[in-house]
Design a protein around this motif. Structure first.
Motif, PDB file in Angstrom:
ATOM      1  N   ALA A 126       0.832  -1.213   0.000  1.00 57.63           N
ATOM      2  CA  ALA A 126       0.000   0.000   0.000  1.00 57.63           C
ATOM      3  C   ALA A 126       0.862   1.257   0.000  1.00 57.63           C
ATOM      4  CB  ALA A 126      -0.931   0.008   1.213  1.00 57.63           C
ATOM      5  N   TRP A 127       1.936   1.247   0.750  1.00 59.59           N
ATOM      6  CA  TRP A 127       2.841   2.392   0.827  1.00 59.59           C
ATOM      7  C   TRP A 127       3.387   2.747  -0.550  1.00 59.59           C
ATOM      8  CZ3 TRP A 127       4.161   5.744   4.631  1.00 59.59           C
ATOM      9  CH2 TRP A 127       5.302   6.529   4.451  1.00 59.59           C
ATOM     10  N   TYR A 128       3.681   1.695  -1.366  1.00 58.78           N
ATOM     11  CA  TYR A 128       4.287   1.897  -2.687  1.00 58.78           C
ATOM     12  C   TYR A 128       3.303   1.670  -3.822  1.00 58.78           C
ATOM     13  CZ  TYR A 128       8.751   2.535  -0.540  1.00 58.78           C
ATOM     14  OH  TYR A 128       9.765   3.052   0.201  1.00 58.78           O
ATOM     15  N   ARG A 129       2.022   1.593  -3.507  1.00 56.62           N
ATOM     16  CA  ARG A 129       1.018   1.342  -4.538  1.00 56.62           C
ATOM     17  C   ARG A 129       1.237   2.251  -5.749  1.00 56.62           C
ATOM     18  NH1 ARG A 129      -3.870  -0.003  -2.380  1.00 56.62           N
ATOM     19  NH2 ARG A 129      -3.601   1.724  -0.927  1.00 56.62           N
ATOM     20  N   GLY A 130       1.292   1.612  -6.913  1.00 56.13           N
ATOM     21  CA  GLY A 130       1.450   2.357  -8.153  1.00 56.13           C
ATOM     22  C   GLY A 130       2.869   2.755  -8.492  1.00 56.13           C
ATOM     23  N   LYS A 131       3.804   2.609  -7.560  1.00 58.38           N
ATOM     24  CA  LYS A 131       5.191   2.996  -7.844  1.00 58.38           C
ATOM     25  C   LYS A 131       5.956   1.866  -8.517  1.00 58.38           C
ATOM     26  CE  LYS A 131       5.336   6.510  -4.252  1.00 58.38           C
ATOM     27  NZ  LYS A 131       4.136   6.293  -3.465  1.00 58.38           N
ATOM     28  N   PRO A 132       6.008   0.672  -7.924  1.00 57.06           N
ATOM     29  CA  PRO A 132       6.677  -0.404  -8.665  1.00 57.06           C
ATOM     30  C   PRO A 132       5.764  -0.906  -9.781  1.00 57.06           C
ATOM     31  CG  PRO A 132       6.580  -0.930  -6.316  1.00 57.06           C
ATOM     32  CD  PRO A 132       5.684   0.254  -6.574  1.00 57.06           C
ATOM     33  N   ALA A 133       6.345  -1.130 -10.922  1.00 59.34           N
ATOM     34  CA  ALA A 133       5.597  -1.767 -12.006  1.00 59.34           C
ATOM     35  C   ALA A 133       5.486  -3.259 -11.713  1.00 59.34           C
ATOM     36  CB  ALA A 133       6.316  -1.535 -13.329  1.00 59.34           C
ATOM     37  N   GLU A 134       6.400  -3.742 -10.894  1.00 59.06           N
ATOM     38  CA  GLU A 134       6.489  -5.172 -10.573  1.00 59.06           C
ATOM     39  C   GLU A 134       6.862  -5.323  -9.103  1.00 59.06           C
ATOM     40  OE1 GLU A 134       9.824  -6.086 -13.101  1.00 59.06           O
ATOM     41  OE2 GLU A 134       8.555  -6.268 -14.863  1.00 59.06           O
ATOM     42  N   TRP A 135       6.464  -6.453  -8.525  1.00 53.50           N
ATOM     43  CA  TRP A 135       6.870  -6.809  -7.159  1.00 53.50           C
ATOM     44  C   TRP A 135       7.377  -8.238  -7.155  1.00 53.50           C
ATOM     45  CZ3 TRP A 135       8.081  -4.554  -2.835  1.00 53.50           C
ATOM     46  CH2 TRP A 135       7.483  -3.361  -2.442  1.00 53.50           C
ATOM     47  N   ASP A 136       8.513  -8.471  -6.550  1.00 52.40           N
ATOM     48  CA  ASP A 136       8.901  -9.823  -6.168  1.00 52.40           C
ATOM     49  C   ASP A 136       8.154 -10.064  -4.860  1.00 52.40           C
ATOM     50  OD1 ASP A 136      10.678 -10.199  -8.280  1.00 52.40           O
ATOM     51  OD2 ASP A 136      12.375  -9.398  -7.159  1.00 52.40           O
ATOM     52  N   ALA A 163      -1.058  -9.048  -2.180  1.00 54.44           N
ATOM     53  CA  ALA A 163      -0.319  -8.074  -2.998  1.00 54.44           C
ATOM     54  C   ALA A 163      -1.185  -7.605  -4.164  1.00 54.44           C
ATOM     55  CB  ALA A 163       0.991  -8.683  -3.497  1.00 54.44           C
ATOM     56  N   ARG A 164      -1.884  -8.512  -4.802  1.00 53.00           N
ATOM     57  CA  ARG A 164      -2.751  -8.149  -5.941  1.00 53.00           C
ATOM     58  C   ARG A 164      -3.878  -7.236  -5.487  1.00 53.00           C
ATOM     59  NH1 ARG A 164      -1.600  -7.390  -9.871  1.00 53.00           N
ATOM     60  NH2 ARG A 164      -1.006  -9.400 -10.648  1.00 53.00           N
ATOM     61  N   GLY A 165      -4.479  -7.547  -4.350  1.00 57.06           N
ATOM     62  CA  GLY A 165      -5.575  -6.731  -3.845  1.00 57.06           C
ATOM     63  C   GLY A 165      -5.121  -5.348  -3.416  1.00 57.06           C
ATOM     64  N   THR A 166      -3.880  -5.233  -2.982  1.00 54.50           N
ATOM     65  CA  THR A 166      -3.362  -3.954  -2.502  1.00 54.50           C
ATOM     66  C   THR A 166      -2.816  -3.094  -3.636  1.00 54.50           C
ATOM     67  OG1 THR A 166      -2.797  -5.034  -0.413  1.00 54.50           O
ATOM     68  CG2 THR A 166      -1.786  -2.908  -0.831  1.00 54.50           C
ATOM     69  N   ASP A 167      -2.173  -3.729  -4.618  1.00 53.21           N
ATOM     70  CA  ASP A 167      -1.599  -2.984  -5.754  1.00 53.21           C
ATOM     71  C   ASP A 167      -1.973  -3.713  -7.043  1.00 53.21           C
ATOM     72  OD1 ASP A 167      -0.186  -1.351  -7.438  1.00 53.21           O
ATOM     73  OD2 ASP A 167       1.741  -1.602  -6.428  1.00 53.21           O
ATOM     74  N   PRO A 168      -3.208  -3.540  -7.505  1.00 52.47           N
ATOM     75  CA  PRO A 168      -3.735  -4.312  -8.627  1.00 52.47           C
ATOM     76  C   PRO A 168      -2.983  -4.152  -9.944  1.00 52.47           C
ATOM     77  CG  PRO A 168      -5.496  -3.083  -7.552  1.00 52.47           C
ATOM     78  CD  PRO A 168      -4.207  -2.623  -6.957  1.00 52.47           C
ATOM     79  N   ALA A 169      -2.316  -3.037 -10.145  1.00 53.82           N
ATOM     80  CA  ALA A 169      -1.645  -2.810 -11.431  1.00 53.82           C
ATOM     81  C   ALA A 169      -0.258  -3.451 -11.515  1.00 53.82           C
ATOM     82  CB  ALA A 169      -1.525  -1.313 -11.690  1.00 53.82           C
ATOM     83  N   ALA A 170       0.343  -3.770 -10.394  1.00 56.36           N
ATOM     84  CA  ALA A 170       1.704  -4.310 -10.398  1.00 56.36           C
ATOM     85  C   ALA A 170       1.718  -5.752 -10.898  1.00 56.36           C
ATOM     86  CB  ALA A 170       2.300  -4.239  -9.002  1.00 56.36           C
ATOM     87  N   ARG A 171       2.757  -6.090 -11.659  1.00 60.71           N
ATOM     88  CA  ARG A 171       2.978  -7.485 -12.049  1.00 60.71           C
ATOM     89  C   ARG A 171       3.665  -8.160 -10.878  1.00 60.71           C
ATOM     90  NH1 ARG A 171       4.725  -8.261 -18.136  1.00 60.71           N
ATOM     91  NH2 ARG A 171       4.026 -10.301 -17.499  1.00 60.71           N
ATOM     92  N   LEU A 172       3.254  -9.379 -10.576  1.00 58.58           N
ATOM     93  CA  LEU A 172       3.735 -10.072  -9.388  1.00 58.58           C
ATOM     94  C   LEU A 172       4.594 -11.274  -9.768  1.00 58.58           C
ATOM     95  CD1 LEU A 172       0.400 -10.001  -7.361  1.00 58.58           C
ATOM     96  CD2 LEU A 172       2.221  -8.278  -7.428  1.00 58.58           C
ATOM     97  N   TYR A 173       5.671 -11.482  -9.002  1.00 59.08           N
ATOM     98  CA  TYR A 173       6.636 -12.523  -9.339  1.00 59.08           C
ATOM     99  C   TYR A 173       7.076 -13.327  -8.126  1.00 59.08           C
ATOM    100  CZ  TYR A 173       7.230 -10.174 -13.799  1.00 59.08           C
ATOM    101  OH  TYR A 173       7.006  -9.622 -15.025  1.00 59.08           O
ATOM    102  N   VAL A 174       7.553 -14.544  -8.419  1.00 61.28           N
ATOM    103  CA  VAL A 174       8.381 -15.321  -7.516  1.00 61.28           C
ATOM    104  C   VAL A 174       9.791 -15.124  -8.042  1.00 61.28           C
ATOM    105  CG1 VAL A 174       9.034 -17.625  -6.721  1.00 61.28           C
ATOM    106  CG2 VAL A 174       6.619 -17.081  -7.065  1.00 61.28           C
ATOM    107  N   ASN A 175      10.708 -14.699  -7.200  1.00 63.08           N
ATOM    108  CA  ASN A 175      12.105 -14.530  -7.596  1.00 63.08           C
ATOM    109  C   ASN A 175      12.887 -15.703  -7.025  1.00 63.08           C
ATOM    110  OD1 ASN A 175      14.369 -12.897  -8.663  1.00 63.08           O
ATOM    111  ND2 ASN A 175      14.974 -12.821  -6.513  1.00 63.08           N
ATOM    112  N   ASP A 176      13.534 -16.470  -7.881  1.00 57.38           N
ATOM    113  CA  ASP A 176      14.294 -17.624  -7.416  1.00 57.38           C
ATOM    114  C   ASP A 176      15.445 -17.885  -8.364  1.00 57.38           C
ATOM    115  OD1 ASP A 176      14.974 -19.760  -5.719  1.00 57.38           O
ATOM    116  OD2 ASP A 176      12.886 -20.397  -5.553  1.00 57.38           O
ATOM    117  N   TYR A 177      16.306 -18.788  -7.999  1.00 55.83           N
ATOM    118  CA  TYR A 177      17.450 -19.154  -8.826  1.00 55.83           C
ATOM    119  C   TYR A 177      17.716 -20.635  -8.630  1.00 55.83           C
ATOM    120  CZ  TYR A 177      20.046 -19.165  -4.469  1.00 55.83           C
ATOM    121  OH  TYR A 177      20.447 -19.434  -3.198  1.00 55.83           O
ATOM    122  N   ASP A 178      18.498 -21.205  -9.507  1.00 57.96           N
ATOM    123  CA  ASP A 178      18.937 -22.591  -9.369  1.00 57.96           C
ATOM    124  C   ASP A 178      17.772 -23.591  -9.295  1.00 57.96           C
ATOM    125  OD1 ASP A 178      21.502 -23.390  -9.646  1.00 57.96           O
ATOM    126  OD2 ASP A 178      22.034 -23.330  -7.535  1.00 57.96           O
TER     127      ASP A 178
END
Length: 185
Positions: A126-136, A163-178
């Motif tokens: 909510a604090w950053y709503r609309g600022k990140p285009a994406e969230w991990d 996260a979707r309910g709070t910032d509906p426009a942001a694309r949401l991700y799982v960030n992982d490696y290996d």
């Protein structure tokens, strides 16, 4: 005219990336003013080379309550002014090592832990709503399973719903490696 030009010299200069090309940006260095020449050069080069960024550490939960929250806000504004797309990193890193120290005290109180994590996700998104285009939303769950093991895999889905309910426009991700080679197993 679409005809070959044998021996022609061609010079190409990239004007704009067609895809996200980014890096982590260090908030403290952006605004510290300790060495204004280096800071100015850092800003100029960053804006010249990248069109996407993540804030190095200041959006991670352990830093969320400190002065880093202010730094992150300034950095988000600076990135937006420069036309740089922000990728928020990260709402939850599901291990005791990467959460505020007080959370480990809730090991034996999973419902309180669940509530604390959900409240954090809603507050930060909510604090950053609309600022990140994406969230991990979820960081490195393959190698850090302590929290998911305690709360259940379904809880990770709830984090995405929050996260979707709070910032509906942001694309949401799982960030992982290996994840494809099984950590060398």
């Amino acid at each position: 005219d679409g005809k070959p030009a044998p021996g022609a010299a061609v010079k190409i200069r990239l004007m704009k990336h067609s895809f996200a090309f980014g890096s982590a940006v260090n908030s403290t260095f952006l605004f510290s003013g300790k060495n204004e020449g280096d800071t100015r050069r850092y800003r100029e080069i960053f804006l010249k080379l990248f069109n996407s960024a993540t804030i190095e550490n200041d959006l991670k939960w352990p830093y969320w309550k400190g002065e880093e929250r202010v730094w992150a806000g300034k950095t988000a504004a600076w990135l937006a002014a420069g036309g740089i797309k922000l990728r928020g990193h990260t709402l939850i890193w599901p291990s005791w090592e990467h959460m505020p120290a007080a959370m480990e005290g809730l090991k034996r109180a999973p419902e309180q832990l669940r509530g604390a994590i959900r409240a954090h996700i809603k507050e930060e998104a909510a604090w950053y709503r609309g600022k990140p285009a994406e969230w991990d939303v979820l960081n490195e769950p393959t190698g850090h399973q302590e929290i998911i093991g305690l709360l259940g895999r379904e809880e990770a889905l709830e984090w995405f719903r929050l996260a979707r309910g709070t910032d509906p426009a942001a694309r949401l991700y799982v960030n992982d490696y290996d994840i494809l080679d099984g950590f060398g197993d």
